[in-house]
Every structure is written in C-alpha cells, then in structure tokens.
Scaffold this motif. Structure first.
Motif: not given
Length: 235
Positions: A116-123
C-alpha cells in the motif's frame, strides 16, 4: 557541457532522488533507511552541482559541496549515533533484553504495509506531476520539467512522517520533506543564495540533534520509541 548531456544527467539525478524516497517506504530496517537517505543526499547534491556547471555559477557548486557534506555525512552520522544508543551491543546473560532492544532497529508495524505504501507513492507522484504541470508549461526548461520530482518527494516525506511509528523513522520522514523542499527550490529558481542554504542547513542540524536527544531519552524513560506505545502511556 552540452545541453543534451546536461539534460540527461539532470534527469538521472532526479530519478535517483525520487527512487531513494520510494526505497525508504520499502525498507523496514532503520539502518537501511538511514543508508538510503544518505544516498539520496548524493542525488540532491548533484542537482546544484549540475546547475552550477551548466550556468557557470561557482556559488551553486559551493552549495552542492555543502549539501553533500551535510546530507551524506553529518545527518546520517547523527542518526546512526541515535540508533546505536537504542540498540547496544549484546551482553552475556542478557539475551532477552538484547532481543527487545534489537526490535528498536526495525519498523515492525507501520500504519500502512509495503504494498500500500508503494502504491501510495505512485499516486502521490502522479499528483505531483499533475499539480506542477502548469508551472512546467510556463517555462519548459530541463530544470523546470524536473520540478514534479521535488514535489513528489515532499509528499512522500509527509507520508513517511505520518505512517511510521518509530521516532527515528519519523525523523527520516522530516528530512525527506526538507530534501524535497530544497530540490524544488533549486529546480524552480536555479538555486538559492549560499547564505540562505547555510542558514537552513544549520537549522536542520539543530533539529536532528534535538530529535536525537529526545529519541534517546524516550528509550531510556519508556523503554521504546514506538509513538503508539507512548500515546497509550499518555491515555
């Protein structure tokens, strides 16, 4: 330096700068997080160095040297000292205590997991590019086109600051935020005056020294640097 070479090196430095912030989200071991922050300092120092070479401005090269010393040497050293005070060397006959202290060297239960952290970083990166698009269109120079990278690191720094539970990991989040602000200043305005950068850097060093002392005192007084545990003590 030709315009093409300058653009390629600037894009490479900005890519490494953003990648280091994302790797901080991926890491759980605090020593690895501090090491990644130091590597990000190299990429940050490369920004004013390349701008100084391209624009023939010696003060920017001097600022780059100062940033390199501070972000890759002084600040990581202070954080490693704080970490060493939290995780002392093992003592014979105190195995259980040592295992407990070793847990202080890991971000064991962040509020948001790795995926979820990596996905949030992409967003957040996409958001930074969307927000910075009008500014890029006003002056599509190589440095201006890289401006979203600085904004993305600012947002990722806020995210680390709000989701990590160890005090030292939150310090890194604060420093990522400061790195992002510094990079944005260089990319948007082709650098800042040397005296301004020295003043800001001095404030950052003082802040990290204070946070190092507070972290050590927290570990001594409460036996942990987990922010959630300290909130439970307050309640």
């Amino acid at each position: 330096m030709s315009e093409g070479t300058y653009t390629q090196l600037l894009d490479l430095a900005c890519g490494a700068f953003l990648l280091a912030a994302v790797v901080v989200l991926w890491q759980r071991k605090l020593t690895a997080i501090v090491r990644t922050f130091a590597l990000q300092g190299v990429a940050l120092a490369a920004l004013p160095f390349l701008l100084g070479l391209h624009e023939a401005r010696g003060e920017l090269i001097a600022v780059a040297a100062g940033i390199g010393v501070l972000r890759t040497g002084v600040l990581p050293y202070l954080m490693r000292r704080a970490l060493d005070s939290l995780v002392p060397a093992p003592v014979t006959g105190a195995g259980h205590r040592y295992v407990e202290n070793v847990s202080e060297a890991w971000e064991t239960q962040p509020l948001v997991n790795v995926a979820a952290s990596l996905l949030t970083a992409a967003l957040l990166t996409l958001l930074a590019y969307a927000v910075a698009r009008p500014l890029v269109l006003l002056g599509p120079a190589p440095a201006t086109r890289a401006l979203p990278v600085g904004l993305a690191v600012i947002l990722i720094g806020f995210f680390v600051l709000s989701t990590r539970r160890r005090a030292l990991a939150q310090v890194v989040g604060f420093l990522l935020l400061d790195n992002g602000i510094t990079a944005t200043a260089f990319l948007a305005a082709s650098g800042v005056p040397l005296i301004v950068e020295l003043g800001v850097s001095f404030d950052v060093v003082l802040a990290v020294l204070v946070l190092q002392i507070l972290t050590t005192r927290m570990r001594t007084a409460f036996g942990t640097t987990d922010i959630d545990d300290l909130r439970e003590l307050h309640d």
